[in-house]
Motif scaffolding. Structure first.
Motif, mmCIF file in Angstrom:
data_model
loop_
_atom_site.group_PDB
_atom_site.id
_atom_site.type_symbol
_atom_site.label_atom_id
_atom_site.label_comp_id
_atom_site.label_asym_id
_atom_site.label_seq_id
_atom_site.Cartn_x
_atom_site.Cartn_y
_atom_site.Cartn_z
ATOM 1 N N ALA A 1 -4.344 0.494 -2.529
ATOM 2 C CA ALA A 1 -3.544 -0.195 -1.892
ATOM 3 C C ALA A 1 -4.304 -1.687 -2.190
ATOM 4 O O ALA A 1 -4.936 -1.765 -3.084
ATOM 5 C CB ALA A 1 -3.980 -0.506 0.068
ATOM 6 N N GLU A 2 -3.602 -2.904 -1.824
ATOM 7 C CA GLU A 2 -3.961 -4.152 -2.901
ATOM 8 C C GLU A 2 -6.131 -3.916 -2.578
ATOM 9 O O GLU A 2 -6.001 -4.983 -3.243
ATOM 10 C CB GLU A 2 -2.501 -5.166 -1.974
ATOM 11 N N VAL B 1 5.538 3.299 -1.009
ATOM 12 C CA VAL B 1 5.218 2.064 -0.947
ATOM 13 C C VAL B 1 5.290 0.904 0.111
ATOM 14 O O VAL B 1 6.935 0.757 0.425
ATOM 15 C CB VAL B 1 4.924 0.992 -2.175
ATOM 16 N N ARG B 2 4.511 0.464 1.109
ATOM 17 C CA ARG B 2 5.040 -0.162 2.061
ATOM 18 C C ARG B 2 3.873 -1.789 1.905
ATOM 19 O O ARG B 2 2.785 -2.079 1.615
ATOM 20 C CB ARG B 2 5.386 0.200 3.593
ATOM 21 N N ASP B 3 4.760 -2.897 2.858
ATOM 22 C CA ASP B 3 4.056 -3.463 3.635
ATOM 23 C C ASP B 3 3.174 -3.471 4.339
ATOM 24 O O ASP B 3 3.714 -3.359 5.952
ATOM 25 C CB ASP B 3 4.876 -5.251 3.853
ATOM 26 N N PRO C 1 -3.927 6.723 7.079
ATOM 27 C CA PRO C 1 -2.530 6.839 5.651
ATOM 28 C C PRO C 1 -2.445 6.579 4.571
ATOM 29 O O PRO C 1 -1.349 6.945 3.754
ATOM 30 C CB PRO C 1 -1.791 5.991 6.759
ATOM 31 N N VAL C 2 -3.235 5.995 4.182
ATOM 32 C CA VAL C 2 -3.751 4.950 2.727
ATOM 33 C C VAL C 2 -4.339 6.129 1.734
ATOM 34 O O VAL C 2 -5.504 6.302 1.789
ATOM 35 C CB VAL C 2 -4.242 3.496 2.632
ATOM 36 N N ALA D 1 0.862 -0.996 0.186
ATOM 37 C CA ALA D 1 0.049 -0.155 0.121
ATOM 38 C C ALA D 1 0.746 1.407 -0.109
ATOM 39 O O ALA D 1 1.876 1.549 0.806
ATOM 40 C CB ALA D 1 -0.797 0.167 1.291
ATOM 41 N N VAL D 2 0.177 2.513 -0.415
ATOM 42 C CA VAL D 2 0.706 3.627 -0.281
ATOM 43 C C VAL D 2 0.267 3.970 1.465
ATOM 44 O O VAL D 2 -0.621 4.467 1.495
ATOM 45 C CB VAL D 2 0.727 4.705 -1.218
#
Length: 334
Positions: free
Chosen positions: A110-111, A17-19, A67-68, A3-4
């Motif tokens: 995000a996914e 982009v992080r997990d 946050p996304v 997700a950003v």
């Protein structure tokens, strides 16, 4: 999931982009595997935190509560929360992730994203995920800004100012489908597109003045003219609608942006029939998404995707957005 994540307000170049943990749907919610999400000015506002006033309107004062970024998406139902019965796992859906009309992040970049089941609709057959995601925010903005007693109609004379962007291409098509006579104003590079979408007359604002009226409706997306300058172009019972655009902070009004101008027009609408009347009532987003679905299914509304960027290239996509050259919507694929 990938997700950003937005740690604070500021430059889009700081987005990464992080997990992060996958969300779980609660009562009446569904989990959607996002395939595409729309990038539009409202996303820019919340990423940058401009104007500052929006932070007090639900986004968060020092940093975003959510946050996304991202508010509108298309994808497949991945899981159902308790009491969620409108869809089944595997259904293809599209919609905005936020129930109300607010300025804040909605988790679409995000996914996976959790959304209330009543704000999404089945994705129309024959429409790609990218196309479905591109029309939501633009279509809803168009529908809620149309005067309730003055929808697009046959032989109505309509001027759309800023017609080649995400909202403009939707407004032009809605007006043309209703039988209105549409004058579309934008840069020369977008005029061929606007003609293909049904505009009867196109104008390059960099070379020509706004064409004389009278118009029954002026749908002003960019707001680069004051109402006093446009009023002579209106028919006596014509209406002026300002969608509003802060030019991505270039106008310098960092605290309130275009809010005072919009509120001023609404206040004047109480006594001036050419301006929108004050209202706080808007149709539910699920209802508006259904109306957009009908237009997509009939072919009256054809999504215009300027370009699709992968999730990792969101900062570059933001730069393209703020450059003002996009024809239609920019989307993020996930």
């Amino acid at each position: 999931m990938r997700a950003v994540v937005q740690d604070g307000y500021g430059s889009p170049d700081a987005l990464r982009v992080r997990d992060i943990p996958r969300p779980a749907p609660k009562e009446g919610e569904i989990l959607v595997r996002v395939r595409a999400a729309s990038l539009h000015p409202d996303v820019w506002h919340v990423v940058t935190g401009l104007p500052f006033a929006l932070r007090l309107m639900g986004s968060g004062v020092r940093r975003p509560k959510q946050p996304v970024p991202g508010t509108d998406m298309a994808g497949e139902v991945a899981a159902l929360g308790p009491g969620a019965t409108r869809f089944r796992v595997g259904d293809e859906v599209y919609g905005e992730t936020l129930r109300g009309y607010v300025w804040r992040n909605g988790g679409a970049f995000a996914e996976y994203v959790v959304v209330p089941q009543d704000v999404v609709a089945p994705k129309p057959a024959g429409v790609t995920f990218e196309e479905a995601a591109s029309v939501l925010n633009a279509g809803i903005i168009t529908l809620i800004n149309l005067p309730p007693d003055r929808p697009f109609a046959t032989d109505q004379r309509v001027l759309v100012n800023g017609a080649g962007g995400g909202v403009g291409v939707v407004a032009v098509q809605m007006a043309a489908a209703a039988g209105a006579r549409v004058t579309a104003v934008d840069t020369g590079a977008k005029l061929d597109l606007l003609t293909s979408l049904g505009a009867d007359r196109v104008v390059d604002y960099t070379k020509d003045d706004l064409p004389g009226g009278p118009y029954d409706l002026i749908f002003d997306i960019v707001g680069n003219h004051r109402f006093t300058a446009l009023r002579p172009l209106l028919a006596p019972d014509g209406r002026y609608v300002l969608v509003g655009h802060d030019q991505y902070g270039r106008d310098g009004r960092r605290w309130l942006g275009s809010i005072p101008r919009l509120l001023g027009l609404v206040a004047r609408g109480a006594v001036n029939r050419q301006l929108p009347r004050p209202t706080v009532k808007f149709p539910p987003k699920g209802e508006l998404t259904g109306r957009l679905s009908a237009l997509l299914e009939s072919g009256a509304l054809k999504p215009v995707v300027d370009r699709a960027y992968p999730l990792d290239e969101l900062p570059e996509a933001m730069r393209h957005l703020t450059g003002g050259t996009a024809r239609g919507r920019i989307v993020i694929t996930i």
